[in-house]
Design a protein around this motif. Structure first.
Motif, PDB file in Angstrom:
ATOM      1  N   GLU A   1      37.821  38.670  43.707  1.00 48.88           N
ATOM      2  CA  GLU A   1      38.036  40.220  43.457  1.00 48.88           C
ATOM      3  C   GLU A   1      38.686  40.677  42.086  1.00 48.88           C
ATOM      4  O   GLU A   1      39.649  40.190  41.883  1.00 48.88           O
ATOM      5  N   VAL A   2      37.852  41.630  41.516  1.00 45.31           N
ATOM      6  CA  VAL A   2      38.490  41.978  39.909  1.00 45.31           C
ATOM      7  C   VAL A   2      39.635  43.144  40.669  1.00 45.31           C
ATOM      8  O   VAL A   2      39.162  44.229  41.182  1.00 45.31           O
ATOM      9  N   ILE A   3      40.816  42.851  40.440  1.00 48.51           N
ATOM     10  CA  ILE A   3      41.679  43.563  40.618  1.00 48.51           C
ATOM     11  C   ILE A   3      42.497  44.401  39.627  1.00 48.51           C
ATOM     12  O   ILE A   3      43.032  45.399  39.618  1.00 48.51           O
ATOM     13  N   ALA A   4      42.009  44.221  38.434  1.00 53.23           N
ATOM     14  CA  ALA A   4      42.493  44.883  37.311  1.00 53.23           C
ATOM     15  C   ALA A   4      41.363  44.745  36.074  1.00 53.23           C
ATOM     16  O   ALA A   4      40.887  43.593  35.977  1.00 53.23           O
ATOM     17  N   GLU A   5      41.288  45.608  35.021  1.00 55.37           N
ATOM     18  CA  GLU A   5      40.244  45.292  33.898  1.00 55.37           C
ATOM     19  C   GLU A   5      40.767  46.326  32.928  1.00 55.37           C
ATOM     20  O   GLU A   5      41.180  47.224  32.786  1.00 55.37           O
ATOM     21  N   ASP A   6      40.507  45.669  31.710  1.00 62.36           N
ATOM     22  CA  ASP A   6      40.649  46.526  30.553  1.00 62.36           C
ATOM     23  C   ASP A   6      39.233  46.040  29.712  1.00 62.36           C
ATOM     24  O   ASP A   6      38.945  44.952  29.542  1.00 62.36           O
ATOM     25  N   ARG A   7      38.732  47.177  29.238  1.00 60.20           N
ATOM     26  CA  ARG A   7      37.373  46.870  28.637  1.00 60.20           C
ATOM     27  C   ARG A   7      36.883  47.915  27.483  1.00 60.20           C
ATOM     28  O   ARG A   7      37.575  49.037  27.369  1.00 60.20           O
ATOM     29  N   ARG A   8      36.095  47.478  26.525  1.00 59.35           N
ATOM     30  CA  ARG A   8      35.638  48.570  25.794  1.00 59.35           C
ATOM     31  C   ARG A   8      34.987  49.864  26.478  1.00 59.35           C
ATOM     32  O   ARG A   8      34.446  49.781  27.485  1.00 59.35           O
ATOM     33  N   ALA A   9      35.225  50.956  25.957  1.00 60.85           N
ATOM     34  CA  ALA A   9      34.997  51.987  26.589  1.00 60.85           C
ATOM     35  C   ALA A   9      33.636  52.301  27.010  1.00 60.85           C
ATOM     36  O   ALA A   9      33.456  52.783  27.841  1.00 60.85           O
ATOM     37  N   ASP A  10      32.676  51.843  26.439  1.00 66.13           N
ATOM     38  CA  ASP A  10      31.164  51.987  26.661  1.00 66.13           C
ATOM     39  C   ASP A  10      30.803  51.143  27.764  1.00 66.13           C
ATOM     40  O   ASP A  10      29.683  51.210  28.080  1.00 66.13           O
ATOM     41  N   LEU A  11      31.499  50.030  28.196  1.00 66.40           N
ATOM     42  CA  LEU A  11      30.944  49.184  29.084  1.00 66.40           C
ATOM     43  C   LEU A  11      31.212  49.542  30.618  1.00 66.40           C
ATOM     44  O   LEU A  11      32.138  50.267  30.781  1.00 66.40           O
ATOM     45  N   GLU A  12      30.327  49.266  31.226  1.00 68.34           N
ATOM     46  CA  GLU A  12      30.338  49.596  32.854  1.00 68.34           C
ATOM     47  C   GLU A  12      31.417  48.989  33.423  1.00 68.34           C
ATOM     48  O   GLU A  12      31.868  47.938  33.061  1.00 68.34           O
ATOM     49  N   PRO A  13      32.388  49.525  34.356  1.00 67.46           N
ATOM     50  CA  PRO A  13      33.563  49.018  34.823  1.00 67.46           C
ATOM     51  C   PRO A  13      32.974  47.967  35.930  1.00 67.46           C
ATOM     52  O   PRO A  13      32.064  48.224  36.633  1.00 67.46           O
ATOM     53  N   PHE A  14      33.848  46.811  36.022  1.00 67.58           N
ATOM     54  CA  PHE A  14      33.604  45.706  36.750  1.00 67.58           C
ATOM     55  C   PHE A  14      34.870  45.802  38.057  1.00 67.58           C
ATOM     56  O   PHE A  14      34.671  44.914  38.803  1.00 67.58           O
TER      57      PHE A  14
END
Lengths: 733, 120
Positions: free
Chosen positions: A173-186
């Motif tokens: 389970e994805v419990i935290a994420e940091d991503r490029r702003a244009d990507l959809e969240p996982f």
């Protein structure tokens, strides 16, 4: 072959895949395996000659490095290799990070050109103390994950950094994420366990970091493919350049991932989760130093995992231990009433561990706490679980299909049995949790593709989020909760054993006072008594008594209190003494039984006993008999015997006022009277009727003297020892 | 021998049908099952001993206690114990249990038209 079988076959093939010994490396570096101490190259990746500008097999590292670098290398070999890595050297005018480890008895040297690697720069590294402080300040997993994702992304430059955590079935389970702003969240997505097969998980539990700078890379074979000496392909499980499974590359391609990295999160030796990094824009290769920094964050977070509130398997371990101590103390204070200690106090069995309901069955009595299945469903449910050999389940319907309808209260059942043969137990219940799981792609779609070598896994092509609702499953029981339940049951068993042995000692002592050591000598009367205690080692409720009355008469008493054990023995003692008092005062046995019946009604409501009194005048042979619900007295004459059915009334305790009738007879010549308890006649084949008939036959055919008669009766009837047995025989001399 | 108490309906009344041996070992199970019935505040309760194979004084005591409890709660209580079931009927008769609870020979002898507050 069914699709399930194909899938299982492919999964097995995947599990067999030799990921530790792929026989190839990735092209962003060169691998040379050398023999110590000469440092002569025995295996090399096929791209080595291009880096070194010359063939390398047969050469020594002394020939491939300049003298000063070779000197540093040899000095480093005496040390802990991790302390040496990386060794910055120059090869063909290029800066190269040289990373060393040992495997298969060889020194594996990996040469990674610095050019082309992304550098986070010294600024980030200067911030490391602040990052570590943020990590250790996290009080929840969510906070820890956020710090990890943000800072791993900052140092490595990946487009997306996810922290995910495995559940018990290895779904992530994805419990935290940091991503490029244009990507959809996982964030919140689940990845099925099959995404990371078992042998990969095993590798990840020892190797903290994997990197694929370019997911479309061409593998570079090792030459020779089989390492000289070992006769096997080189073990690359510790190599940073290890070429990964083509199945994994296909999987990354399906997700549109151009570069990836993952760092293990390991809680006390067990793989807990991953920091998974994806890059979509193109290849991404953080420098060795930056990767080490990211790995360091992962290792630090791993050390912090057990200290966080939601500590997975260890959640609540302190609280549960505390409750257990409180319950143990409560049982210790009132060891004779453990059920009250577990259900009536400030802390109950339900408080031991997180559950919505509990059932405590002790001494055959059921007590329910909180939200439970209906009382009449609890014992059958527990019995069925016992039959299935299951003591903890989070999905009861899968173990006991007939109990699937109980999922609203008892989808999860944790059972702790209390020994002692009374079907005693303590059980805890958890309702089903309706859990919405959003998968990263449908985990049930077919994943197999046919190849020449047979079916092979083809990772999911669709990464559209796919949700399902997981029903009829409760929060799982943690190992330490199961252990705590077991310890409570063991404590209850011990208390029950202590209580039983103490009870038996007390009851035995009590009963010895009820049974006469020696029959009193009464002139003109020949009396015999036999008492056989139950072979089941419990004290029964039988009693007998001989009460000499004024004027030379004697009352012969035989009684039986319903029940066994200390409680029955205590009631028996009271009844015996009360009856003695009434026999001495009352005009006859019927009136004495009336008095005794009143005693029970007033002092022992709800108790039930039977008794028969025969009052004999030895001088005349006149006998007056009254029976309170007891088995009939047997009157034996020469060669015959008959039951006396007159002079009766209800069992003691049934009615407030009974009014016992009496019957009279004269004991003449060799006549004898036989009084007995139900243990003698009720358990034989054919039941009570047959037992009574057998007794009459045995007495009619038996010897005249009372002692010999009783021995003959016992020998003939041979009653089972499940109940205690009392016999009295009286004759005139 | 297997013992078992089942919730049944006898002549339209909530009932407990007792199979096997009702004795000191099993009487608590009858009490427990009855407790569950009483919890539903029934108008009537029948204990059906037709398939029962054995009854000892502890079993009789459990019937006695059920009868008292039923009387306290205003529940019409009956025991079905066929005269043909001698292993059960003989101890019942010896103890004169019928002095405190109605004992009938068969379900057909139960007084008609018991209006139950619940069906089972």
């Amino acid at each position: 072959m069914t699709s399930t079988a194909v899938d299982a076959d492919a999964l097995a093939r995947c599990a067999d895949e030799p990921i530790a010994v792929p026989g190839a490396v990735q092209p962003h570096g060169v691998l040379l395996a050398v023999r110590e101490p000469g440092l002569d190259v025995v295996v090399a990746s096929a791209n080595a000659a291009a880096l070194f500008g010359r063939p390398v097999r047969g050469a020594t590292l002394d020939e491939l490095l300049d003298a000063a670098e070779a000197e540093r290398l040899r000095a480093g070999l005496a040390d802990e290799l991790a302390e040496v890595n990386p060794l910055r050297v120059t090869v063909g005018g290029e800066d190269v990070d040289l990373v060393l480890h040992r495997a298969d008895g060889l020194l594996l040297t990996e040469w990674e050109p610095v050019r082309g690697a992304a550098q986070a720069g010294p600024e980030w590294h200067r911030r490391l103390p602040t990052v570590l402080q943020r990590l250790s300040a996290a009080t929840t997993l969510g906070q820890l994950g956020e710090v990890l994702a943000r800072d791993v992304r900052a140092v490595t430059g990946f487009d997306r950094v996810m922290v995910y955590r495995f559940d018990r079935a290895w779904n992530g389970e994805v419990i935290a994420e940091d991503r490029r702003a244009d990507l959809e969240p996982f964030l919140g997505l689940w990845f099925p366990a099959s995404d990371i097969p078992a042998q990969a998980r095993a590798l990840y539990a020892t190797n903290w970091m994997r990197l694929i700078p370019d997911a479309r890379y061409e593998r570079v074979p090792l030459e020779p493919p089989v390492a000289p000496g070992s006769g096997r392909p080189l073990d690359l499980s510790g190599a940073m350049l290890r070429s990964v499974s083509p199945v994994h590359l296909e999987y990354l391609a399906n997700m549109g991932v151009a570069a990836s990295m993952s760092i293990s999160l390991i809680d006390r030796g067990v793989l807990w989760g991953l920091i998974a990094c994806h890059h979509y824009a193109g290849p991404n290769r953080p420098s060795y130093t930056d990767r080490v920094a990211a790995e360091f964050l992962g290792r630090t977070a791993s050390l912090l995992l057990p200290t966080l509130g939601d500590a997975g398997e260890q959640a609540g371990v302190v609280e549960v231990a505390q409750r257990q101590a409180e319950l143990a103390a409560a049982i210790g204070r009132t060891p004779r009433t453990p059920a009250a200690a577990l259900t009536g106090g400030e802390v109950t069995a339900l408080d031991l561990l997180p559950a919505d309901g509990a059932a405590v069955r002790l001494g055959g009595r059921l007590h329910l706490l909180g939200t439970t299945p209906p009382a009449d469903r609890v014992l059958p449910l527990v019995t069925a679980l016992r039959a299935a050999g299951v003591t903890a389940t989070d999905s009861v319907g899968r173990v006991v299909p007939g109990a699937a309808d109980l999922a609203g209260t008892a989808s999860g059942v944790l059972l702790a049995e209390v020994a002692g043969g009374r079907d005693d137990f303590v059980a805890w219940f958890r309702p089903e949790t309706l859990r919405e799981v959003t998968w990263g792609g449908n985990p049930y779609t077919s994943k197999t593709a046919q190849t020449d070598a047979g079916p092979r896994l083809s990772p999911r092509r669709s990464f559209a989020a796919w949700s399902e609702t997981v029903r009829e499953t409760s929060r799982p029981w943690l190992a330490h909760e199961v252990a705590a339940a077991g310890r409570l049951a063991a404590l209850l068993t011990e208390a029950a054993v202590n209580r039983a042995s103490e009870d038996n000692r007390l009851a035995g002592a009590l009963q010895r006072t009820l049974l006469l050591d020696r029959l009193p000598e009464v002139p003109g009367v020949d009396l015999a008594a036999r008492y056989l205690p139950s072979q089941e080692d419990v004290v029964g409720g039988d009693w007998y008594d001989l009460v000499p009355l004024p004027g030379g008469r004697i009352s012969i008493v035989l009684g039986d209190v319903a029940g066994h054990g200390l409680a029955a023995a205590a009631i028996t003692a009271q009844l015996r003494h009360a009856l003695r008092a009434h026999l001495l005062r009352a005009p006859g046995p019927g009136a004495a039984l009336d008095g005794l019946n009143e005693v029970i009604g007033a002092l022992l409501p709800g108790e039930l006993a039977t008794a028969v009194v025969a009052e004999l005048d030895p001088a005349t042979g006149e006998v007056v008999i009254a029976s309170a619900g007891h088995l009939p007295v047997l009157h034996a004459t020469a060669g015959a015997a008959a039951f006396l059915h007159e002079g009766r009334g209800p069992a003691l305790g049934l009615l407030d006022v009974a009014g016992y009738r009496e019957t009279r007879l004269r004991l003449a010549g060799d006549d004898r009277l036989l009084l007995f308890s139900d243990g003698l006649v009720e358990r034989g084949p054919g039941g009570l009727d047959a037992g009574l008939a057998a007794l009459r036959g045995a007495v009619a055919a038996g010897p005249v003297p009372p002692k010999a008669l009783l021995d003959a009766v016992l020998a003939t009837l041979d009653p089972p020892g499940t109940d205690d047995i009392t016999l009295l025989a009286v004759a005139r001399t | 021998m297997l013992f078992d108490v089942q919730r049944t309906t006898v002549a339209g009344r909530p009932a407990l049908t007792v199979r096997g041996e009702l004795d000191i070992a099993t009487a608590p199970q009858l009490a427990e099952a009855a407790e569950a019935v009483f919890a539903g505040s029934p108008a009537a309760l029948v204990v059906d001993l037709t398939p029962t194979e054995f009854l000892d004084s502890s079993g009789a005591r459990s019937l006695f206690r059920l009868a008292r409890r039923a009387a306290d709660e205003g529940v019409a209580f009956h025991v079905v114990a066929p005269r043909s079931n001698r292993p059960i009927r003989l101890p019942i008769d010896l103890m004169e249990l019928d002095s405190v609870m109605p004992i009938v020979n068969s379900a057909g002898e139960l007084p008609a038209a018991a209006v139950g507050r619940e069906g089972t």
